[in-house]
Design a protein around this motif. Structure first.
Motif, PDB file in Angstrom:
ATOM      1  N   VAL A 191       0.873  -1.185   0.000  1.00 39.72           N
ATOM      2  CA  VAL A 191       0.000   0.000   0.000  1.00 39.72           C
ATOM      3  C   VAL A 191       0.905   1.228   0.000  1.00 39.72           C
ATOM      4  CG1 VAL A 191      -1.827   1.242   1.220  1.00 39.72           C
ATOM      5  CG2 VAL A 191      -1.784  -1.262   1.260  1.00 39.72           C
ATOM      6  N   PRO A 192       1.189   1.798  -1.155  1.00 43.15           N
ATOM      7  CA  PRO A 192       2.181   2.885  -1.228  1.00 43.15           C
ATOM      8  C   PRO A 192       1.790   4.146  -0.480  1.00 43.15           C
ATOM      9  CG  PRO A 192       1.043   2.592  -3.337  1.00 43.15           C
ATOM     10  CD  PRO A 192       0.661   1.442  -2.481  1.00 43.15           C
ATOM     11  N   THR A 193       0.516   4.359  -0.226  1.00 48.37           N
ATOM     12  CA  THR A 193       0.106   5.573   0.493  1.00 48.37           C
ATOM     13  C   THR A 193       0.219   5.418   2.006  1.00 48.37           C
ATOM     14  OG1 THR A 193      -2.201   4.852   0.507  1.00 48.37           O
ATOM     15  CG2 THR A 193      -1.485   6.232  -1.347  1.00 48.37           C
ATOM     16  N   HIS A 194       0.425   4.187   2.478  1.00 47.06           N
ATOM     17  CA  HIS A 194       0.449   3.940   3.915  1.00 47.06           C
ATOM     18  C   HIS A 194       1.786   4.354   4.520  1.00 47.06           C
ATOM     19  CE1 HIS A 194      -0.055   2.053   7.782  1.00 47.06           C
ATOM     20  NE2 HIS A 194       0.955   1.227   7.582  1.00 47.06           N
ATOM     21  N   LEU A 195       1.723   5.111   5.616  1.00 49.03           N
ATOM     22  CA  LEU A 195       2.918   5.517   6.358  1.00 49.03           C
ATOM     23  C   LEU A 195       3.122   4.562   7.519  1.00 49.03           C
ATOM     24  CD1 LEU A 195       2.318   9.387   6.503  1.00 49.03           C
ATOM     25  CD2 LEU A 195       3.882   8.165   4.976  1.00 49.03           C
ATOM     26  N   LYS A 196       4.251   3.875   7.529  1.00 42.66           N
ATOM     27  CA  LYS A 196       4.516   2.923   8.611  1.00 42.66           C
ATOM     28  C   LYS A 196       4.871   3.628   9.909  1.00 42.66           C
ATOM     29  CE  LYS A 196       6.148  -0.757   5.513  1.00 42.66           C
ATOM     30  NZ  LYS A 196       5.955  -0.002   4.269  1.00 42.66           N
ATOM     31  N   ASN A 197       5.566   4.778   9.805  1.00 46.22           N
ATOM     32  CA  ASN A 197       5.954   5.536  10.993  1.00 46.22           C
ATOM     33  C   ASN A 197       6.288   6.961  10.586  1.00 46.22           C
ATOM     34  OD1 ASN A 197       8.819   5.527  10.112  1.00 46.22           O
ATOM     35  ND2 ASN A 197       8.707   3.346  10.626  1.00 46.22           N
ATOM     36  N   VAL A 198       6.533   7.813  11.567  1.00 47.38           N
ATOM     37  CA  VAL A 198       6.775   9.222  11.293  1.00 47.38           C
ATOM     38  C   VAL A 198       8.110   9.437  10.587  1.00 47.38           C
ATOM     39  CG1 VAL A 198       7.868   9.674  13.534  1.00 47.38           C
ATOM     40  CG2 VAL A 198       6.687  11.529  12.335  1.00 47.38           C
ATOM     41  N   HIS A 199       9.085   8.550  10.827  1.00 46.84           N
ATOM     42  CA  HIS A 199      10.385   8.727  10.195  1.00 46.84           C
ATOM     43  C   HIS A 199      10.307   8.496   8.689  1.00 46.84           C
ATOM     44  CE1 HIS A 199      11.980   9.052  14.178  1.00 46.84           C
ATOM     45  NE2 HIS A 199      11.566   7.834  14.505  1.00 46.84           N
ATOM     46  N   ALA A 211      12.979  13.688  18.971  1.00 43.28           N
ATOM     47  CA  ALA A 211      12.983  15.130  18.689  1.00 43.28           C
ATOM     48  C   ALA A 211      14.091  15.493  17.711  1.00 43.28           C
ATOM     49  CB  ALA A 211      13.145  15.903  19.992  1.00 43.28           C
ATOM     50  N   GLU A 212      15.259  14.874  17.860  1.00 44.90           N
ATOM     51  CA  GLU A 212      16.380  15.164  16.955  1.00 44.90           C
ATOM     52  C   GLU A 212      16.087  14.667  15.543  1.00 44.90           C
ATOM     53  OE1 GLU A 212      21.249  14.743  16.994  1.00 44.90           O
ATOM     54  OE2 GLU A 212      20.034  13.364  18.180  1.00 44.90           O
ATOM     55  N   GLN A 213      15.546  13.450  15.447  1.00 46.00           N
ATOM     56  CA  GLN A 213      15.243  12.888  14.133  1.00 46.00           C
ATOM     57  C   GLN A 213      14.067  13.595  13.463  1.00 46.00           C
ATOM     58  OE1 GLN A 213      14.548   8.788  15.148  1.00 46.00           O
ATOM     59  NE2 GLN A 213      16.731   8.265  15.198  1.00 46.00           N
TER      60      GLN A 213
END
Length: 627
Positions: free
Chosen positions: A171-179, A400-402
């Motif tokens: 699913v290319p629109t799915h974000l696995k995480n914020v990074h 916070a840094e990332q």
């Protein structure tokens, strides 16, 4: 009220707010009215099912149902759903030649229907403006959760979720995480950012606005397309289709001792619901984002019901999200769009755990924490190891840094973390960024691969350090994890405040002799008293109280059976009360899911009660857990 008195206030209801984490305390009758108001005011979503009876071959509604009528109705519905699920799994297991152990593992026994509870969205109203109960009922927004823990469909829902979750990789629109989200934004070129603004959109009431049959068909289509990437462990897609149909189209739940049915959408609380929702919305997106040339090159991502994109104007964003919503044949998908205003276009826009803005041809982002979270994190004085607290603080700074695109924005993010941690008792929070606190788990895993994980209750920093020193000194292949005690939430809050677990057996041989509680209670520590002589026996079990206590009763009823010759109650009735029918009284004194803790509690109560029927060898063996 002092905390210990609050627990005894029978008229108060305790819960945790939605997203905020703080306690919400209100009168029980107000909380019931608030929940029932949600059920009745949500048109077309929920249906109350009244008790019925058969009269002269005709099913009729009971005019004045009693508590017994409601209880029987729920019991019948539970047994029917449990039989339906078990028959389905038995049929599948036989067809696929599964072993008896696999077949037995996913069968459901002693289950209960899902139950509804609501979380108050305290960030959407001012508590100081609520004058009376009607104000609370009419103005408080809630998030409904249908808890499926211990339900007839829980095991099969877990199985199908485990097998189909790898589909999210397709699913290319799915974000696995914020990074992953930030990496995508960082890779954008100046040409892609030119004259663009970062905007977000939220899907309104996602779960209840999706068609169940359409969700099943969509995930089966994606699974068939990517069949080679799935390990179905011997099952076929047709089996998963049947399981999903049984799990989702039996949407019954209880509240306050009454039976309801959810008529549309997915349970928020069912294991498989997020996976189905993500793939269902993706089918709308791909018809727009990957078919229309105007949208192919536009950055876009979504985490369940939160999406982002880049657009030049609000109208452009509304057009794209409107086209996605128009792809829903049921016309139920609705977006709430957040676009920077022209007067304040340089402001950061929050998305997930970040804040993002496009300035000129550059994109900037930094750490973000929603105001409704109320600065509640793991407190420095909480009952956790110092190492755990240090890791929590360190992870905040690392995140916070990332999540910051420049050093100056990183410093802004660090200041937010400083304030957050100081509010939770960390006097010098920055030192946690680099300083290592506490001892490691004990044994060096790199030296040997057969390390065993041992969970122990956390008592104090001194005790933990002594245990770890002993493990390292003697080179014992253990990785020790210290778990905290009960939280206030565990003590005060319950997802079933009005729908207590009940025994569904007629003339239950355990319940009739049980002082308090219910025989379906799992993982008990218990004491058995022989009424004839007041001698006692203390034990524990990882199964239900019925399973274990009925065994003890069977031992006492058949003391001369050779198979039971070594059992304590068989020996007692054979030697002390030969030929006398057993008279036993059961009492559950603790409930503890963790096996090690349960053994420790059993040893503690044996040491305190000094039961006469526990064998000396057994007592010595169990008391080792007190060391």
């Amino acid at each position: 009220y002092p905390p210990l008195l609050l627990e005894k206030k029978a008229h108060l209801h305790f819960s945790v707010s939605d997203k905020g984490g703080e306690f919400v305390v209100m009168e029980k009758h107000t909380q019931r009215d608030l929940t029932i108001n949600h059920i009745t005011s949500t048109a077309g979503v929920y249906k109350y099912i009244p008790p019925t009876r058969v009269y002269q071959g005709e099913v009729r509604q009971i005019a004045a149902p009693t508590d017994i009528s409601f209880s029987r109705q729920i019991k019948t519905r539970t047994e029917k759903l449990q039989d339906t699920v078990n028959c389905l799994w038995s049929e599948i297991s036989t067809t696929r030649n599964f072993s008896s152990d696999v077949k037995r593992f996913f069968m459901s026994y002693n289950t209960q229907l899902p139950t509804l509870y609501v979380l108050l969205k305290t960030h959407k109203f001012d508590v100081n403006t609520l004058i009376d109960d009607m104000d609370i009922i009419n103005n408080c927004k809630v998030r409904p959760i249908v808890s499926c823990c211990g339900s007839p469909t829980e095991k099969l829902a877990w199985l199908v979720t485990h097998l189909l979750t790898p589909l999210l990789n397709h699913v290319p629109t799915h974000l696995k995480n914020v990074h992953e989200h930030l990496q995508t934004l960082s890779a954008l070129t100046p040409q892609q950012l030119q004259n663009k603004k970062f905007c977000t959109a939220d899907i309104t009431a996602l779960y209840t606005n999706l068609s169940i049959d359409a969700c099943i068909n969509d995930i089966m289509a994606v699974a068939d397309e990517h069949r080679n990437s799935l390990d179905l462990l011997g099952l076929k897609l047709v089996d998963l289709h049947k399981i999903l149909d049984a799990v989702l189209n039996n949407a019954y739940f209880t509240y306050n001792g009454k039976l309801y049915q959810q008529l549309v959408g997915l349970f928020m609380g069912c294991k498989v619901s997020p996976l189905l929702a993500i793939i269902r919305v993706y089918t709308f997106e791909k018809h727009v984002l990957y078919a229309d040339p105007n949208y192919i090159s536009i950055p876009y991502g979504r985490y369940v019901d939160d999406a982002y994109t880049l657009a030049s104007t609000r109208q452009e964003a509304e057009s794209m999200f409107g086209d996605i919503a128009a792809s829903d044949p049921d016309s139920m998908l609705q977006w709430d769009i957040d676009f920077p205003s022209p007067d304040n276009s340089s402001v950061f826009v929050p998305f997930l755990g970040t804040q993002v803005k496009v300035e000129g041809n550059e994109i900037e982002f930094k750490f973000y924490r929603k105001p409704q979270k109320k600065n509640i994190v793991l407190h420095y004085n909480s009952h956790h190891t110092l190492k755990t607290k240090a890791e929590v603080a360190k992870n905040f700074y690392r995140t916070a840094e990332q999540s910051s695109s420049t050093p100056s924005l990183a410093e802004d993010s660090f200041k937010m973390i400083d304030n957050l941690l100081r509010c939770n008792g960390y006097s010098n929070p920055r030192e946690f960024r680099t300083t290592r606190y506490g001892a490691s788990g004990g044994y060096d895993r790199n030296k040997q691969s057969n390390t065993v994980c041992l969970k122990l209750p956390y008592l104090s920093e001194y005790v933990s350090s002594q245990i770890l020193k002993f493990v390292r000194k003697h080179n014992i292949p253990l990785s020790v994890i210290f778990t905290p005690g009960k939280k206030l939430k565990d003590i005060f809050c319950s997802s079933r405040p009005y729908d207590k677990i009940q025994c569904k057996r007629n003339n239950c041989v355990v319940c009739v002799n049980l002082e308090d509680g219910c025989c379906v209670t799992k993982t008990p520590v218990y004491v058995i008293t022989c009424i004839l002589c007041n001698q006692r026996y203390v034990g524990e079990s990882g199964r239900s109280a019925y399973d274990r206590l009925s065994e003890h009763l069977r031992y006492a009823r058949n003391p001369t059976n050779n198979s039971y010759s070594e059992e304590a109650l068989a020996q007692h009735y054979r030697e002390q009360h030969p030929g006398t029918p057993p008279e036993l009284r059961f009492r559950i004194i603790e409930i503890e899911p963790n096996m090690v803790r349960r053994k420790i509690l059993e040893a503690y109560h044996i040491n305190n009660i000094k039961p006469e029927l526990n064998g000396k060898d057994e007592c010595l063996d169990i008391k080792r857990f007190l060391i």
